[in-house]
Design a protein around this motif. Structure first.
Motif, mmCIF file in Angstrom:
data_model
loop_
_atom_site.group_PDB
_atom_site.id
_atom_site.type_symbol
_atom_site.label_atom_id
_atom_site.label_comp_id
_atom_site.label_asym_id
_atom_site.label_seq_id
_atom_site.Cartn_x
_atom_site.Cartn_y
_atom_site.Cartn_z
ATOM 1 N N VAL A 87 0.850 -1.202 0.000
ATOM 2 C CA VAL A 87 0.000 0.000 0.000
ATOM 3 C C VAL A 87 0.880 1.245 0.000
ATOM 4 C CG1 VAL A 87 -1.608 1.370 1.391
ATOM 5 C CG2 VAL A 87 -2.007 -1.082 1.065
ATOM 6 N N ARG A 88 1.897 1.245 0.844
ATOM 7 C CA ARG A 88 2.824 2.388 0.920
ATOM 8 C C ARG A 88 3.480 2.630 -0.436
ATOM 9 N NH1 ARG A 88 6.759 1.027 5.250
ATOM 10 N NH2 ARG A 88 5.034 1.558 6.642
ATOM 11 N N SER B 234 2.083 1.971 -3.265
ATOM 12 C CA SER B 234 1.013 2.232 -4.235
ATOM 13 C C SER B 234 0.856 1.119 -5.261
ATOM 14 C CB SER B 234 1.258 3.577 -4.952
ATOM 15 O OG SER B 234 1.367 4.624 -4.022
ATOM 16 N N ASP B 235 1.168 -0.118 -4.885
ATOM 17 C CA ASP B 235 0.980 -1.267 -5.775
ATOM 18 C C ASP B 235 -0.352 -1.937 -5.430
ATOM 19 O OD1 ASP B 235 1.031 -3.780 -7.076
ATOM 20 O OD2 ASP B 235 3.222 -3.703 -7.180
ATOM 21 N N THR B 236 -1.370 -1.563 -6.156
ATOM 22 C CA THR B 236 -2.728 -2.017 -5.851
ATOM 23 C C THR B 236 -2.861 -3.534 -5.957
ATOM 24 O OG1 THR B 236 -3.513 0.067 -6.785
ATOM 25 C CG2 THR B 236 -5.160 -1.634 -6.399
ATOM 26 N N CYS C 75 -4.042 2.713 -1.600
ATOM 27 C CA CYS C 75 -2.980 2.538 -2.596
ATOM 28 C C CYS C 75 -2.881 3.754 -3.520
ATOM 29 C CB CYS C 75 -3.242 1.292 -3.440
ATOM 30 S SG CYS C 75 -2.730 -0.252 -2.674
ATOM 31 N N LEU C 76 -4.031 4.255 -3.943
ATOM 32 C CA LEU C 76 -4.053 5.306 -4.960
ATOM 33 C C LEU C 76 -4.116 6.712 -4.370
ATOM 34 C CD1 LEU C 76 -6.406 3.555 -7.538
ATOM 35 C CD2 LEU C 76 -3.912 3.528 -7.418
ATOM 36 N N SER C 77 -4.085 6.806 -3.064
ATOM 37 C CA SER C 77 -4.116 8.121 -2.403
ATOM 38 C C SER C 77 -2.716 8.733 -2.338
ATOM 39 C CB SER C 77 -4.666 7.968 -0.986
ATOM 40 O OG SER C 77 -4.553 9.187 -0.286
ATOM 41 N N GLU C 78 -2.677 10.077 -2.252
ATOM 42 C CA GLU C 78 -1.414 10.744 -1.922
ATOM 43 C C GLU C 78 -0.982 10.270 -0.537
ATOM 44 O OE1 GLU C 78 -4.320 12.298 -2.441
ATOM 45 O OE2 GLU C 78 -4.129 13.866 -3.966
ATOM 46 N N LYS C 79 0.306 10.343 -0.264
ATOM 47 C CA LYS C 79 0.812 9.752 0.979
ATOM 48 C C LYS C 79 1.735 10.707 1.726
ATOM 49 C CE LYS C 79 0.225 5.110 -0.752
ATOM 50 N NZ LYS C 79 -0.447 5.542 -1.976
#
Length: 428
Positions: free
Chosen positions: A252-253, A255-257, A326-330
Motif C-alpha cells: 500500500v505504501r 502504491s501497488d494495488t 494505494c491510490l491516495s497521496e501519501k
C-alpha cells in the motif's frame, strides 16, 4: 513402506535428489561442497511448511552416512535428548534433526548444548518461525548456518510430481496413470510452493480417479475439487502471518494495488479479520496521514463495517479501503514529527513549561507567575482563525522543529499555512 504417505516416501535420500532450494544446497554452494567433503556443520533451516526443511535434513544425513536421529521439539523430553547424547558418545558423532526447534525448552538445551559445542552432535534445527525472534540465542550461537528456504517454484513442483509418477520403488511408478503436463501444472500451482501439499494432492487425486482397462485416468474436475484452498498457509500467531501484514502495508505504501489486494486476500483466507482491520487502520494514519485526512475516516468506516459483516462479506469494504489507500497521496509527516519529539525527550532535551502556559484556573496561580497568556481566538488572522505570536516551547527548545511537511495532496495546503505562520513569527 507403501502404507506411508507419498510425501514421506519421496523424501530425498541424498543431496542430488533434492528438488529446489538450489541457493542453499545446489552443487555450487559452499554447504554442498562441505558435506561432499565430509564436513556437516550445525545449522538452522527456516521457512514455511512443506518447502524442504525435513527433506534437506534427511538428504544431508544420507549423503554424510553419519548416524541420524530425528526429534520433534513439541513433544521430545529430556530422556529423548539424553538417549541421543548416549548414542553420540558411542558413535563419536551423530546428526540430530530437531523439528520445531523454537519450542525447545531450557532443560533440553542444557542437556544437549555442550555436545553440540564439542561437535559430537551435529544439530540441524527446523523452524517455521523467525529464528532471530523465536529460537533461543544459545541454540543460534552454536549453529554456524542460518538458512532461509524459499517456496518451491512451479517448475520445481512439476519436476517433483513427475519424479513421483516415475519412481517405481517409492512413488506411483508401478501404477499406470494418464495425466497431462497441464494437469501436473494445475496441481503444482494449487500447492503454492509447498512440496508436501503437491505430493499429498497428487496421491489424493490418484485414489479419487477412476481406472479404465488398468489405467488410472485423471480428470480435471477431480483436481479442481481436491485443490480447493490447498495453497492457503498462515498461522495467525506465526511469523508468516506477520510477514503477510508487513507485505500488505509495504505494498500500500508503495502504491501497488495488485500486490496489496493479493496480500489482503491471503490474510483474509487465514481468517483473522480483527488483525487485518487493525493494521489497515494504522496504515491510514501512518502512510496516508495529512496528505489525505479523509482516508482515516473512510478506513475506519470500512473496518467497522467489515467487523459487523464478518467474512466473507467483510472483504468488500476492505477491498475498497485498500484500493483507496494505494491510490491516495501519501505522507508520514505527522507521526514522524511525533517520533522526533519523543526521541528528543528521551535524549534529555526537556525544559520548563513557560509560565504563561501553565494552569491558571485556581486561586494563587497569579502569585506563582502563571500569567501573560494571550488567547489566540481574540486575534483573528485572515480566514485562518485566531493566531498570536507567543512562546510555546520551553526556553531551551525555542526554534526546534519536529514537523517537516510533505508536499503531497491536502498537506500542500497545510504546509503553506505552516510556512506562512513561521514567517509571521519572524516579522512580529
Amino acid at each position: 513402506m507403501q502404507n506411508e504417505p507419498l510425501a514421506f516416501r519421496m523424501r530425498p535420500r541424498n543431496l542430488n535428489e533434492v528438488v529446489g532450494q538450489q541457493h542453499i544446497i545446489g552443487e555450487t554452494t559452499a554447504l554442498y561442497k562441505m558435506i561432499e567433503n565430509g564436513h556437516v556443520p550445525s545449522m538452522l533451516l527456516y521457512g514455511e511448511p512443506g518447502i524442504g526443511k525435513t527433506s534437506i535434513a534427511f538428504a544431508i544425513a544420507g549423503s554424510s552416512k553419519l548416524p541420524f536421529y530425528s526429534l520433534n521439539a513439541t513433544h521430545a523430553g529430556k530422556k529423548d535428548v539424553e538417549q541421543i547424547v548416549g548414542e553420540a558418545r558411542l558413535a563419536g558423532k551423530v546428526i540430530l534433526f530437531l523439528d520445531e526447534i523454537h519450542r525447545f525448552n531450557k532443560l533440553q538445551q542444557d542437556t544437549l548444548l555442550p555436545h553440540v559445542e564439542n561437535g559430537s552432535i551435529i544439530l540441524i534445527g527446523a523452524t517455521t518461525e523467525n529464528p532471530f525472534h523465536d529460537v533461543n540465542p544459545a541454540i543460534r550461537s552454536r549453529c554456524g548456518e542460518i538458512l532461509q528456504l524459499k517456496r518451491l517454484t512451479l517448475d520445481d513442483l512439476v519436476k517433483l510430481l513427475a519424479n513421483a509418477l516415475k519412481n517405481e520403488d517409492r512413488g506411483l511408478g508401478k501404477h499406470p496413470i494418464e495425466i497431462s503436463e497441464e494437469q501436473l501444472k494445475k496441481i503444482a500451482l494449487s500447492a503454492n510452493g509447498d512440496a508436501r501439499k503437491a505430493l499429498t494432492l497428487l496421491e489424493s487425486i490418484y485414489f479419487a480417479s477412476d481406472e479404465v482397462d488398468g489405467v488410472t485416468i485423471v480428470k480435471d474436475h477431480i483436481i479442481e475439487h481436491l485443490a480447493q484452498r490447498i495453497g492457503v498457509y498462515g498461522d495467525k500467531a506465526g511469523t508468516h502471518f506477520y510477514n503477510l501484514l508487513s507485505a500488505l502495508q509495504k505494498s500500500v505504501r508503495g502504491s501497488d494495488t495488485n500486490a496489496a489486494l493479493y496480500y489482503l486476500a491471503h490474510l483474509l483466507e487465514t481468517g483473522d479479520l480483527i488483525a487485518v482491520c487493525r493494521r489497515l487502520l494504522v496504515m491510514a494514519y501512518e502512510d496516508i496521514g495529512l496528505a489525505n485526512p479523509e482516508v482515516g475516516a473512510h478506513v475506519f468506516a470500512a473496518t467497522e463495517s467489515a467487523k459487523r459483516l464478518g467474512l466473507p462479506e467483510a472483504r468488500i469494504p476492505l477491498a475498497t479501503a485498500v484500493v483507496e489507500m494505494c491510490l491516495s497521496e501519501k505522507s508520514n509527516s505527522a507521526y514522524s514529527a511525533l517520533d522526533a519529539a519523543i526521541k528528543a525527550i528521551n535524549e534529555g532535551k526537556t525544559g520548563d513549561i513557560p509560565l504563561h502556559l501553565r494552569d491558571g484556573h485556581y486561586a494563587g496561580a497569579k502569585a506563582l507567575g502563571h500569567v501573560g497568556y494571550k488567547y489566540p481566538h481574540d486575534t483573528p488572522i485572515g480566514t485562518f482563525g485566531g493566531w498570536v505570536d507567543q512562546q510555546y516551547l520551553p526556553d531551551n527548545l525555542i526554534g526546534q522543529e519536529f514537523y517537516k511537511p510533505v508536499i503531497s495532496g491536502e498537506e500542500k495546503k497545510l504546509a503553506a499555512i505552516y510556512d506562512r505562520l513561521k514567517s509571521f513569527k519572524k516579522d512580529i
